[in-house]
Design an enzyme around this catalytic site. Structure first.
Site, PDB file in Angstrom:
ATOM      1  N   GLY A  11       0.596  -0.796  -0.126  1.00  0.00           N
ATOM      2  CA  GLY A  11       0.089  -0.093   0.170  1.00  0.00           C
ATOM      3  C   GLY A  11       1.128   1.590   0.135  1.00  0.00           C
ATOM      4  O   GLY A  11       1.588   1.873   0.744  1.00  0.00           O
ATOM      5  N   ARG A  72       0.900  -5.139  -5.490  1.00  0.00           N
ATOM      6  CA  ARG A  72       1.181  -6.456  -4.665  1.00  0.00           C
ATOM      7  C   ARG A  72       1.582  -7.574  -5.554  1.00  0.00           C
ATOM      8  O   ARG A  72       0.473  -7.909  -7.397  1.00  0.00           O
ATOM      9  CB  ARG A  72      -0.183  -6.470  -4.260  1.00  0.00           C
ATOM     10  CG  ARG A  72      -0.512  -5.358  -3.122  1.00  0.00           C
ATOM     11  CD  ARG A  72      -1.753  -5.710  -1.889  1.00  0.00           C
ATOM     12  NE  ARG A  72      -2.109  -4.808  -1.068  1.00  0.00           N
ATOM     13  CZ  ARG A  72      -1.698  -4.473  -0.531  1.00  0.00           C
ATOM     14  NH1 ARG A  72      -0.678  -4.350   0.699  1.00  0.00           N
ATOM     15  NH2 ARG A  72      -2.451  -2.643  -0.153  1.00  0.00           N
ATOM     16  N   ASP A 103       4.680  -4.351   5.605  1.00  0.00           N
ATOM     17  CA  ASP A 103       5.505  -6.051   6.904  1.00  0.00           C
ATOM     18  C   ASP A 103       5.480  -6.501   5.604  1.00  0.00           C
ATOM     19  O   ASP A 103       6.669  -7.762   5.495  1.00  0.00           O
ATOM     20  CB  ASP A 103       3.930  -6.098   7.475  1.00  0.00           C
ATOM     21  CG  ASP A 103       4.174  -7.187   7.880  1.00  0.00           C
ATOM     22  OD1 ASP A 103       4.977  -7.776   8.728  1.00  0.00           O
ATOM     23  OD2 ASP A 103       3.484  -8.139   7.240  1.00  0.00           O
ATOM     24  N   GLY A 104       4.620  -6.177   4.117  1.00  0.00           N
ATOM     25  CA  GLY A 104       4.423  -7.837   3.231  1.00  0.00           C
ATOM     26  C   GLY A 104       6.158  -7.177   2.364  1.00  0.00           C
ATOM     27  O   GLY A 104       7.214  -8.602   2.616  1.00  0.00           O
ATOM     28  N   THR A 126       3.983   2.828   5.607  1.00  0.00           N
ATOM     29  CA  THR A 126       2.889   2.004   5.975  1.00  0.00           C
ATOM     30  C   THR A 126       2.180   3.256   6.740  1.00  0.00           C
ATOM     31  O   THR A 126       2.513   3.993   7.963  1.00  0.00           O
ATOM     32  CB  THR A 126       2.239   0.673   6.190  1.00  0.00           C
ATOM     33  OG1 THR A 126       1.347   1.123   6.556  1.00  0.00           O
ATOM     34  CG2 THR A 126       3.307   0.312   7.166  1.00  0.00           C
ATOM     35  N   ASP A 128      -0.450   2.499   8.801  1.00  0.00           N
ATOM     36  CA  ASP A 128      -0.913   1.140   9.818  1.00  0.00           C
ATOM     37  C   ASP A 128      -0.051   1.563  11.066  1.00  0.00           C
ATOM     38  O   ASP A 128       0.031   1.171  11.897  1.00  0.00           O
ATOM     39  CB  ASP A 128      -0.572  -0.011   9.161  1.00  0.00           C
ATOM     40  CG  ASP A 128      -1.258  -0.335   8.379  1.00  0.00           C
ATOM     41  OD1 ASP A 128      -2.719   0.349   7.607  1.00  0.00           O
ATOM     42  OD2 ASP A 128      -1.772  -1.174   7.211  1.00  0.00           O
ATOM     43  N   ASP A 130       2.519  -0.368  12.362  1.00  0.00           N
ATOM     44  CA  ASP A 130       2.326  -1.637  12.704  1.00  0.00           C
ATOM     45  C   ASP A 130       3.180  -2.603  13.271  1.00  0.00           C
ATOM     46  O   ASP A 130       3.321  -4.176  13.006  1.00  0.00           O
ATOM     47  CB  ASP A 130       0.914  -2.573  12.184  1.00  0.00           C
ATOM     48  CG  ASP A 130       1.102  -2.589  10.477  1.00  0.00           C
ATOM     49  OD1 ASP A 130       2.111  -2.258  10.019  1.00  0.00           O
ATOM     50  OD2 ASP A 130       0.633  -3.528   9.752  1.00  0.00           O
ATOM     51  N   ARG A 155     -17.556  16.185  13.859  1.00  0.00           N
ATOM     52  CA  ARG A 155     -17.792  16.430  15.071  1.00  0.00           C
ATOM     53  C   ARG A 155     -18.990  17.910  15.228  1.00  0.00           C
ATOM     54  O   ARG A 155     -19.636  18.000  15.462  1.00  0.00           O
ATOM     55  CB  ARG A 155     -16.764  17.317  15.796  1.00  0.00           C
ATOM     56  CG  ARG A 155     -16.843  17.570  16.987  1.00  0.00           C
ATOM     57  CD  ARG A 155     -15.705  18.060  17.998  1.00  0.00           C
ATOM     58  NE  ARG A 155     -14.887  17.215  18.449  1.00  0.00           N
ATOM     59  CZ  ARG A 155     -14.608  16.941  19.824  1.00  0.00           C
ATOM     60  NH1 ARG A 155     -16.031  17.369  20.141  1.00  0.00           N
ATOM     61  NH2 ARG A 155     -14.109  15.801  20.093  1.00  0.00           N
ATOM     62  N   ARG A 172      -5.477  -2.116   9.233  1.00  0.00           N
ATOM     63  CA  ARG A 172      -5.295  -3.555   8.758  1.00  0.00           C
ATOM     64  C   ARG A 172      -5.746  -4.429  10.057  1.00  0.00           C
ATOM     65  O   ARG A 172      -7.402  -3.637  10.391  1.00  0.00           O
ATOM     66  CB  ARG A 172      -4.332  -3.937   7.969  1.00  0.00           C
ATOM     67  CG  ARG A 172      -3.598  -4.835   6.943  1.00  0.00           C
ATOM     68  CD  ARG A 172      -2.738  -5.326   6.540  1.00  0.00           C
ATOM     69  NE  ARG A 172      -2.398  -4.455   5.581  1.00  0.00           N
ATOM     70  CZ  ARG A 172      -2.659  -4.912   4.531  1.00  0.00           C
ATOM     71  NH1 ARG A 172      -3.678  -5.752   4.630  1.00  0.00           N
ATOM     72  NH2 ARG A 172      -2.340  -4.110   3.879  1.00  0.00           N
ATOM     73  N   GLU A 188     -14.949   9.996  21.939  1.00  0.00           N
ATOM     74  CA  GLU A 188     -15.787   9.286  23.543  1.00  0.00           C
ATOM     75  C   GLU A 188     -15.640   7.424  23.686  1.00  0.00           C
ATOM     76  O   GLU A 188     -15.176   7.098  24.648  1.00  0.00           O
ATOM     77  CB  GLU A 188     -17.613   9.543  23.398  1.00  0.00           C
ATOM     78  CG  GLU A 188     -18.004  10.778  23.897  1.00  0.00           C
ATOM     79  CD  GLU A 188     -17.587  11.242  23.400  1.00  0.00           C
ATOM     80  OE1 GLU A 188     -17.705  11.469  21.676  1.00  0.00           O
ATOM     81  OE2 GLU A 188     -17.433  12.567  23.659  1.00  0.00           O
ATOM     82  N   LYS A 214     -23.622  15.590  27.184  1.00  0.00           N
ATOM     83  CA  LYS A 214     -22.835  15.825  25.817  1.00  0.00           C
ATOM     84  C   LYS A 214     -23.782  16.224  24.828  1.00  0.00           C
ATOM     85  O   LYS A 214     -24.765  16.058  24.706  1.00  0.00           O
ATOM     86  CB  LYS A 214     -21.716  14.572  25.667  1.00  0.00           C
ATOM     87  CG  LYS A 214     -20.781  14.691  26.456  1.00  0.00           C
ATOM     88  CD  LYS A 214     -20.088  13.063  25.995  1.00  0.00           C
ATOM     89  CE  LYS A 214     -18.702  12.942  27.028  1.00  0.00           C
ATOM     90  NZ  LYS A 214     -17.874  13.465  26.280  1.00  0.00           N
ATOM     91  N   HIS A 216     -23.051  15.689  21.099  1.00  0.00           N
ATOM     92  CA  HIS A 216     -22.973  13.908  20.347  1.00  0.00           C
ATOM     93  C   HIS A 216     -22.027  13.471  21.053  1.00  0.00           C
ATOM     94  O   HIS A 216     -21.669  13.234  22.332  1.00  0.00           O
ATOM     95  CB  HIS A 216     -21.653  15.021  19.218  1.00  0.00           C
ATOM     96  CG  HIS A 216     -20.269  15.365  19.629  1.00  0.00           C
ATOM     97  ND1 HIS A 216     -19.797  16.801  19.643  1.00  0.00           N
ATOM     98  CD2 HIS A 216     -19.956  14.671  20.027  1.00  0.00           C
ATOM     99  CE1 HIS A 216     -19.235  17.084  20.392  1.00  0.00           C
ATOM    100  NE2 HIS A 216     -18.913  15.487  20.675  1.00  0.00           N
ATOM    101  N   ARG A 265      -5.320   7.591   2.466  1.00  0.00           N
ATOM    102  CA  ARG A 265      -3.788   6.787   1.942  1.00  0.00           C
ATOM    103  C   ARG A 265      -3.252   7.994   1.357  1.00  0.00           C
ATOM    104  O   ARG A 265      -1.817   7.968   0.618  1.00  0.00           O
ATOM    105  CB  ARG A 265      -4.081   5.448   1.469  1.00  0.00           C
ATOM    106  CG  ARG A 265      -3.878   4.532   2.528  1.00  0.00           C
ATOM    107  CD  ARG A 265      -2.826   3.820   2.176  1.00  0.00           C
ATOM    108  NE  ARG A 265      -2.820   2.807   0.865  1.00  0.00           N
ATOM    109  CZ  ARG A 265      -3.578   1.356  -0.231  1.00  0.00           C
ATOM    110  NH1 ARG A 265      -4.295   1.177   1.061  1.00  0.00           N
ATOM    111  NH2 ARG A 265      -3.441   1.820  -1.172  1.00  0.00           N
TER     112      ARG A 265
HETATM  113  O1  F6P Z   1      -1.849  -1.292   4.740  1.00  0.00           O
HETATM  114  C1  F6P Z   1      -2.492  -0.035   4.318  1.00  0.00           C
HETATM  115  C2  F6P Z   1      -3.793  -0.239   4.287  1.00  0.00           C
HETATM  116  O2  F6P Z   1      -4.404   1.403   3.830  1.00  0.00           O
HETATM  117  C3  F6P Z   1      -4.616  -0.930   5.285  1.00  0.00           C
HETATM  118  O3  F6P Z   1      -4.889  -0.195   6.599  1.00  0.00           O
HETATM  119  C4  F6P Z   1      -5.615  -1.405   4.873  1.00  0.00           C
HETATM  120  O4  F6P Z   1      -6.327  -2.480   5.466  1.00  0.00           O
HETATM  121  C5  F6P Z   1      -5.120  -1.893   3.386  1.00  0.00           C
HETATM  122  O5  F6P Z   1      -4.112  -0.966   2.630  1.00  0.00           O
HETATM  123  C6  F6P Z   1      -6.268  -1.696   1.869  1.00  0.00           C
HETATM  124  O6  F6P Z   1      -5.468  -2.411   1.058  1.00  0.00           O
HETATM  125  P1  F6P Z   1      -6.198  -2.118  -0.215  1.00  0.00           P
HETATM  126  O7  F6P Z   1      -5.185  -0.730  -0.889  1.00  0.00           O
HETATM  127  O8  F6P Z   1      -6.183  -2.892  -0.983  1.00  0.00           O
HETATM  128  O9  F6P Z   1      -7.221  -2.749  -0.102  1.00  0.00           O
END
Ligand code: F6P
Length: 332
Positions: A11, A72, A103-104, A126, A128, A130, A155, A172, A188, A214, A216, A265
């Site tokens: 991604g 990919r 990661d990949g 990324t 994410d 992660d 909001r 992800r 919240e 509140k 909202h 993204r």
């Molecule tokens: O890893 C980045 C990411 O945007 C994730 O947050 C999401 O789950 C995934 O890629 C979406 O992948 P694609 O663009 O292949 O739908």
């Protein structure tokens, strides 16, 4: 080292372009030739190469996405596909490779180092955030700011109508984006895959909030949340939609759902993403020149360094419970 190739994979993430620019220009500064590879590992297999000059990376520092394109690639998962890639790199005289991705992509870097003489290093990119061994992956700051902008806008309308909103964000299997933007956006409730919750807790909090005056209720939910916490049957994999229906049904409150999707993204990288991407790109070249391989560039305790690829991909980054608890206290 004579020739470095650069590719982006998986991604895309805002900040990939400043990282490409930094790798290319640092290498050229040291009189190393640079080859751009289009479409990630697929480009290695299909020999989609081009020579990069300083001017090849002009005017890209501010652009989102990746000028090298991304893909990919299933074929790279096979030994046969990878052998084709190694052969193509040998024919081109490439002796080092910088892979910018998540990661990949890092798994790919590990394979290249194990199976060939080519020195490959990874730069974590990324939205994410992660990966282990790094506090930061390129793109996450821009994505967080994009999400925050959306939360602020939601909001406004949520308050005007005294509604509940469920906002689903990417990540992800990781709850990082939801957690951080939930804290920054004053949500919240934050629902992430790493932390158990019951729907009852969520609806109780919403009702208590409105009872306290509140105007909202904003619920941030990570896309990775699934059963047993939320039943996704009939919701096309969207925990946000499932949670929206559940809240409506249990509380009778007017509830809307926003799935932020791929807009998270895109966009021009923030200053932080550009600065870290530039520093990581330069560090990758410095370490290759010093003879390192099979490493990922990382950002730990405010400094740019590196770790073994194996350590970076062995397990996912853990969620920060202090931040989760803080967000809970601040939004009560
Ligand atoms: O890893 C980045 C990411 O945007 C994730 O947050 C999401 O789950 C995934 O890629 C979406 O992948 P694609 O663009 O292949 O739908």
């Amino acid at each position: 080292m004579n020739k470095i190739a650069i590719l982006t994979s998986g991604g895309d993430a805002p900040g990939m372009n400043p990282a490409i620019r930094a790798v290319a220009r640092t290498a050229i500064f040291y009189n190393i030739e640079v080859v751009g590879v289009r479409y990630g590992f697929k480009g290695l297999i299909e020999k989609d190469f081009f020579d990069m000059k300083r001017s090849s990376v002009a005017d890209i520092i501010q652009k989102g996405g990746t000028v090298l394109f991304s893909a990919r690639c299933e074929e790279f998962r096979t030994r046969e596909g990878r052998e084709k890639a190694y052969q193509n790199m040998r024919e081109e005289g490439i002796d080092a490779l910088v892979v910018i991705g998540g990661d990949g992509s890092l798994h790919g870097v590990q394979k290249i180092n194990q199976e060939s003489e080519i020195s490959a290093v990874g730069i974590p990119a990324t939205i994410d955030n992660d990966l282990s061994c790094t506090d930061y992956t390129i793109g996450v700051d821009t994505a967080m700011n994009t999400i925050l902008d959306a939360i602020n806008k939601i909001r406004d309308t949520a308050t005007s109508h005294e509604r509940t909103f469920v906002i689903e964000c990417m990540g992800r299997d990781s709850g990082y984006l939801a957690l951080m933007t939930g804290l920054a956006g004053g949500a919240e409730f934050i629902l992430v895959p790493e932390i158990d919750f019951t729907p009852q807790e969520v609806t109780n909090r919403i009702v208590q909030g409105f009872n306290k005056g509140k105007l909202h209720s904003l619920i941030l939910i990570a896309e990775g949340v699934k059963a047993p916490f939320v039943d996704l049957t009939g919701y096309n994999g969207s925990p946000g939609l499932a949670m929206g229906d559940l809240i409506r049904e249990k509380t009778g409150m007017e509830t809307r759902v926003t799935i932020l999707g791929h807009l998270q993204r895109g966009g021009s990288p923030t200053a932080i993403d550009r600065i870290i991407a530039s520093r990581m790109g330069a560090k990758a070249v410095d370490l290759l020149i010093e003879g390192h391989r099979d490493i990922m560039i990382n950002y730990k305790d405010n400094s740019i360094g590196s770790c073994k690829i194996a350590d970076a991909i062995v397990e996912k980054q853990q969620i920060d419970m202090d931040i989760y608890n803080l967000s809970s206290i601040l939004s009560m």
